[in-house]
Design a protein around this motif. Structure first.
Motif, PDB file in Angstrom:
ATOM      1  N   THR A 235     -73.632 -88.827 -23.218  1.00 32.21           N
ATOM      2  CA  THR A 235     -73.185 -88.935 -21.742  1.00 32.21           C
ATOM      3  C   THR A 235     -74.112 -87.501 -21.303  1.00 32.21           C
ATOM      4  O   THR A 235     -75.353 -88.179 -20.120  1.00 32.21           O
ATOM      5  N   ILE A 236     -74.866 -86.823 -22.169  1.00 31.12           N
ATOM      6  CA  ILE A 236     -75.877 -85.830 -22.173  1.00 31.12           C
ATOM      7  C   ILE A 236     -77.275 -85.872 -22.343  1.00 31.12           C
ATOM      8  O   ILE A 236     -77.956 -86.180 -21.317  1.00 31.12           O
ATOM      9  N   SER A 237     -76.882 -87.370 -23.081  1.00 32.22           N
ATOM     10  CA  SER A 237     -78.445 -87.437 -23.932  1.00 32.22           C
ATOM     11  C   SER A 237     -79.200 -89.178 -22.537  1.00 32.22           C
ATOM     12  O   SER A 237     -79.938 -89.114 -22.211  1.00 32.22           O
ATOM     13  N   TYR A 238     -77.859 -89.468 -22.218  1.00 30.32           N
ATOM     14  CA  TYR A 238     -77.734 -90.747 -21.161  1.00 30.32           C
ATOM     15  C   TYR A 238     -78.554 -89.587 -19.788  1.00 30.32           C
ATOM     16  O   TYR A 238     -79.717 -89.857 -18.997  1.00 30.32           O
ATOM     17  N   GLN A 239     -77.855 -89.017 -19.664  1.00 32.70           N
ATOM     18  CA  GLN A 239     -78.274 -87.941 -18.202  1.00 32.70           C
ATOM     19  C   GLN A 239     -79.645 -87.804 -18.081  1.00 32.70           C
ATOM     20  O   GLN A 239     -80.521 -87.585 -17.179  1.00 32.70           O
ATOM     21  N   LEU A 240     -80.233 -87.040 -19.731  1.00 30.69           N
ATOM     22  CA  LEU A 240     -81.583 -86.530 -19.484  1.00 30.69           C
ATOM     23  C   LEU A 240     -82.729 -87.167 -20.501  1.00 30.69           C
ATOM     24  O   LEU A 240     -84.143 -86.672 -20.350  1.00 30.69           O
ATOM     25  N   ASN A 241     -82.419 -87.952 -20.823  1.00 30.91           N
ATOM     26  CA  ASN A 241     -83.250 -89.369 -21.381  1.00 30.91           C
ATOM     27  C   ASN A 241     -83.482 -88.770 -22.379  1.00 30.91           C
ATOM     28  O   ASN A 241     -85.368 -88.716 -22.323  1.00 30.91           O
ATOM     29  N   ILE A 242     -83.080 -88.048 -23.243  1.00 29.54           N
ATOM     30  CA  ILE A 242     -82.940 -87.537 -24.985  1.00 29.54           C
ATOM     31  C   ILE A 242     -83.050 -88.223 -25.625  1.00 29.54           C
ATOM     32  O   ILE A 242     -81.559 -89.032 -25.701  1.00 29.54           O
ATOM     33  N   PRO A 243     -83.255 -88.087 -26.917  1.00 27.58           N
ATOM     34  CA  PRO A 243     -82.492 -89.221 -28.041  1.00 27.58           C
ATOM     35  C   PRO A 243     -81.556 -88.443 -28.718  1.00 27.58           C
ATOM     36  O   PRO A 243     -80.748 -87.584 -28.329  1.00 27.58           O
ATOM     37  N   SER A 244     -80.659 -89.737 -28.796  1.00 23.86           N
ATOM     38  CA  SER A 244     -78.735 -89.672 -28.641  1.00 23.86           C
ATOM     39  C   SER A 244     -78.001 -89.586 -29.649  1.00 23.86           C
ATOM     40  O   SER A 244     -77.620 -88.122 -30.044  1.00 23.86           O
ATOM     41  N   GLY A 245     -78.985 -89.124 -30.556  1.00 28.14           N
ATOM     42  CA  GLY A 245     -78.368 -88.695 -32.311  1.00 28.14           C
ATOM     43  C   GLY A 245     -78.726 -87.756 -32.577  1.00 28.14           C
ATOM     44  O   GLY A 245     -78.070 -86.275 -32.398  1.00 28.14           O
ATOM     45  N   ALA A 246     -80.004 -87.092 -31.784  1.00 30.13           N
ATOM     46  CA  ALA A 246     -80.473 -85.610 -31.966  1.00 30.13           C
ATOM     47  C   ALA A 246     -79.239 -84.584 -31.036  1.00 30.13           C
ATOM     48  O   ALA A 246     -78.857 -83.413 -31.310  1.00 30.13           O
ATOM     49  N   THR A 247     -78.559 -85.650 -29.723  1.00 32.23           N
ATOM     50  CA  THR A 247     -77.911 -84.969 -29.323  1.00 32.23           C
ATOM     51  C   THR A 247     -76.538 -84.442 -29.266  1.00 32.23           C
ATOM     52  O   THR A 247     -75.884 -83.549 -29.556  1.00 32.23           O
ATOM     53  N   ILE A 248     -76.359 -85.352 -30.273  1.00 34.14           N
ATOM     54  CA  ILE A 248     -74.640 -85.450 -30.804  1.00 34.14           C
ATOM     55  C   ILE A 248     -75.018 -84.468 -31.799  1.00 34.14           C
ATOM     56  O   ILE A 248     -73.603 -83.698 -31.775  1.00 34.14           O
ATOM     57  N   ILE A 249     -75.566 -84.382 -32.561  1.00 31.31           N
ATOM     58  CA  ILE A 249     -75.942 -83.872 -33.454  1.00 31.31           C
ATOM     59  C   ILE A 249     -75.586 -81.592 -33.007  1.00 31.31           C
ATOM     60  O   ILE A 249     -75.134 -80.661 -33.515  1.00 31.31           O
ATOM     61  N   LEU A 250     -76.920 -81.885 -31.661  1.00 28.79           N
ATOM     62  CA  LEU A 250     -76.769 -80.365 -31.247  1.00 28.79           C
ATOM     63  C   LEU A 250     -75.416 -79.932 -30.730  1.00 28.79           C
ATOM     64  O   LEU A 250     -75.252 -79.378 -30.260  1.00 28.79           O
ATOM     65  N   ALA A 251     -74.681 -80.483 -30.758  1.00 28.27           N
ATOM     66  CA  ALA A 251     -73.096 -80.579 -29.742  1.00 28.27           C
ATOM     67  C   ALA A 251     -72.569 -80.081 -31.110  1.00 28.27           C
ATOM     68  O   ALA A 251     -71.628 -79.092 -30.570  1.00 28.27           O
ATOM     69  N   ALA A 252     -72.401 -80.268 -31.557  1.00 33.69           N
ATOM     70  CA  ALA A 252     -71.648 -80.042 -33.237  1.00 33.69           C
ATOM     71  C   ALA A 252     -72.562 -79.176 -33.604  1.00 33.69           C
ATOM     72  O   ALA A 252     -71.484 -78.236 -33.779  1.00 33.69           O
ATOM     73  N   SER A 253     -73.124 -78.238 -33.777  1.00 34.90           N
ATOM     74  CA  SER A 253     -74.089 -78.152 -34.233  1.00 34.90           C
ATOM     75  C   SER A 253     -73.367 -76.195 -33.471  1.00 34.90           C
ATOM     76  O   SER A 253     -73.315 -75.585 -33.703  1.00 34.90           O
ATOM     77  N   GLY A 254     -73.729 -76.502 -32.536  1.00 35.53           N
ATOM     78  CA  GLY A 254     -73.482 -75.295 -31.192  1.00 35.53           C
ATOM     79  C   GLY A 254     -72.114 -75.251 -31.184  1.00 35.53           C
ATOM     80  O   GLY A 254     -71.408 -74.129 -31.526  1.00 35.53           O
ATOM     81  N   THR A 255     -71.047 -76.172 -31.175  1.00 34.09           N
ATOM     82  CA  THR A 255     -70.025 -76.049 -31.257  1.00 34.09           C
ATOM     83  C   THR A 255     -69.743 -75.056 -33.015  1.00 34.09           C
ATOM     84  O   THR A 255     -68.879 -74.175 -32.942  1.00 34.09           O
ATOM     85  N   PHE A 256     -70.090 -75.641 -33.867  1.00 30.70           N
ATOM     86  CA  PHE A 256     -70.463 -74.618 -35.452  1.00 30.70           C
ATOM     87  C   PHE A 256     -70.112 -73.704 -35.273  1.00 30.70           C
ATOM     88  O   PHE A 256     -69.423 -72.647 -35.493  1.00 30.70           O
ATOM     89  N   PHE A 257     -71.401 -73.179 -34.149  1.00 28.08           N
ATOM     90  CA  PHE A 257     -71.876 -71.434 -34.081  1.00 28.08           C
ATOM     91  C   PHE A 257     -70.667 -71.057 -33.786  1.00 28.08           C
ATOM     92  O   PHE A 257     -70.561 -70.020 -34.281  1.00 28.08           O
ATOM     93  N   LEU A 258     -70.241 -70.736 -32.337  1.00 28.89           N
ATOM     94  CA  LEU A 258     -69.351 -70.938 -31.608  1.00 28.89           C
ATOM     95  C   LEU A 258     -68.155 -70.558 -32.592  1.00 28.89           C
ATOM     96  O   LEU A 258     -67.217 -69.816 -32.388  1.00 28.89           O
ATOM     97  N   SER A 259     -67.614 -71.655 -33.293  1.00 28.73           N
ATOM     98  CA  SER A 259     -66.699 -71.222 -34.230  1.00 28.73           C
ATOM     99  C   SER A 259     -66.179 -70.587 -35.073  1.00 28.73           C
ATOM    100  O   SER A 259     -65.535 -69.987 -34.854  1.00 28.73           O
ATOM    101  N   THR A 260     -67.578 -70.665 -35.608  1.00 25.00           N
ATOM    102  CA  THR A 260     -68.195 -69.691 -36.425  1.00 25.00           C
ATOM    103  C   THR A 260     -67.749 -67.760 -36.112  1.00 25.00           C
ATOM    104  O   THR A 260     -67.430 -66.953 -36.844  1.00 25.00           O
ATOM    105  N   LEU A 261     -67.791 -67.391 -34.629  1.00 30.51           N
ATOM    106  CA  LEU A 261     -68.311 -66.001 -34.236  1.00 30.51           C
ATOM    107  C   LEU A 261     -66.822 -66.415 -33.622  1.00 30.51           C
ATOM    108  O   LEU A 261     -66.036 -65.158 -34.269  1.00 30.51           O
ATOM    109  N   LEU A 262     -65.943 -67.188 -33.386  1.00 29.23           N
ATOM    110  CA  LEU A 262     -64.765 -67.310 -32.903  1.00 29.23           C
ATOM    111  C   LEU A 262     -63.575 -67.018 -33.831  1.00 29.23           C
ATOM    112  O   LEU A 262     -62.842 -66.061 -34.296  1.00 29.23           O
ATOM    113  N   ALA A 263     -63.746 -67.281 -35.695  1.00 27.10           N
ATOM    114  CA  ALA A 263     -63.058 -67.061 -36.512  1.00 27.10           C
ATOM    115  C   ALA A 263     -63.371 -65.911 -37.475  1.00 27.10           C
ATOM    116  O   ALA A 263     -62.412 -65.476 -38.076  1.00 27.10           O
ATOM    117  N   ARG A 264     -64.334 -65.268 -37.334  1.00 31.11           N
ATOM    118  CA  ARG A 264     -64.243 -64.204 -37.668  1.00 31.11           C
ATOM    119  C   ARG A 264     -63.400 -62.947 -37.409  1.00 31.11           C
ATOM    120  O   ARG A 264     -63.525 -62.210 -37.517  1.00 31.11           O
TER     121      ARG A 264
END
Length: 264
Positions: A235-264
């Motif tokens: 959805t984000i890559s379509y709206q912003l016209n950016i590569p889909s694969g990289a956007t998927i990984i960025l969404a996953a990575s951002g969630t991982f960093f947030l999760s790590t902060l919450l897990a602490r």
């Protein structure tokens, strides 16, 4: 948001992403538990040799990627188990050799390889129905293996010493797991590319494992997380016209960093 999935190429992309999420949610957890993330990276890059060979002989590169990936999995497992060569050294050799072979094969093949970057960096929007069929068959085969060997793989992941004591073929199970990782890599190459394949394979499971101890629960939630990342990334890559694969990984990575902060 719904209207973007009225296009057939977006429907294929979403379906491929969901199938990949199921695979990542199941196999990715074993990758994390057995600490073989780096092996997965070596297998992914070795697969580029098969992709180059496919271009050279004029056949589907993914078929040859399957052969090279499985060969790399068996080779890394056998060399690190039966020789004095350390596992990380074997991975590095296969990694470099596979990429080099791919470069040589592509350079001597006739014609231009227009979608070569898709295999390196992924292009989920270019997934065809034949790609979907191959991805579906490989995913179904691995899910059946996991269902049949769930208890054995559980013991392998948590206590291989106990597995040897009760007579489990631990070495053979380890090689089988590496082959399953190899096939998972092939499934994900078309979606996020060789460079990013390990991220999608491991991040959903890594996030859930920070908050849960049950293996089945981790797998189920990792599947849901993976599907959410794919949906958000498309959805984000379509709206912003950016590569889909990289956007998927960025969404996953951002969630991982947030999760790590919450897990602490």
């Amino acid at each position: 948001m719904i209207e973007i999935f009225t296009y057939e190429f977006m429907q294929r992309a979403l379906l491929a992403g969901i199938i990949a999420s199921v695979l990542c949610g199941v196999i990715g957890v074993y990758v994390i538990l057995n600490r073989i993330v780096f092996i997965g990276g070596g297998i992914a890059h070795t697969a580029f040799g098969g992709i180059g060979l496919g271009y050279l002989v004029g056949r589907d590169p993914l078929i040859f990627a399957v052969l090279f990936s499985v060969a790399a999995a068996l080779g890394i497992g056998a060399i690190s188990d039966k020789s004095r060569v350390s596992e990380d050294t074997a991975i590095g050799v296969f990694w470099a050799a596979g990429m080099s072979l791919g470069i040589v094969f592509v350079s001597v093949s006739h014609g231009y390889a227009p979608d070569l970057f898709d295999y390196l960096f992924g292009n989920i929007l270019a997934v065809s129905w034949s790609d979907l069929l191959l991805i579906s068959v490989l995913t179904l085969a691995m899910l059946l293996l996991v269902a049949l060997l769930y208890q054995d793989l559980l013991i392998l992941s948590f206590d291989p010493g106990y597995g040897e004591a009760v007579g489990l073929p631990v070495r053979e199970l380890h090689l089988l797991l590496l082959c399953m990782v190899a096939l998972s890599v092939v499934v994900l190459i078309k979606i996020v590319g060789i460079i990013l394949v390990i991220a999608l394979l491991t991040i959903p499971g890594a996030i859930v494992r920070q908050h849960s101890q049950s293996l089945k629960r981790i797998m189920a939630l990792a599947v849901l997380l993976g599907a959410s990342f794919v949906l958000a990334g498309l959805t984000i890559s379509y709206q912003l016209n950016i590569p889909s694969g990289a956007t998927i990984i960025l969404a996953a990575s951002g969630t991982f960093f947030l999760s790590t902060l919450l897990a602490r």
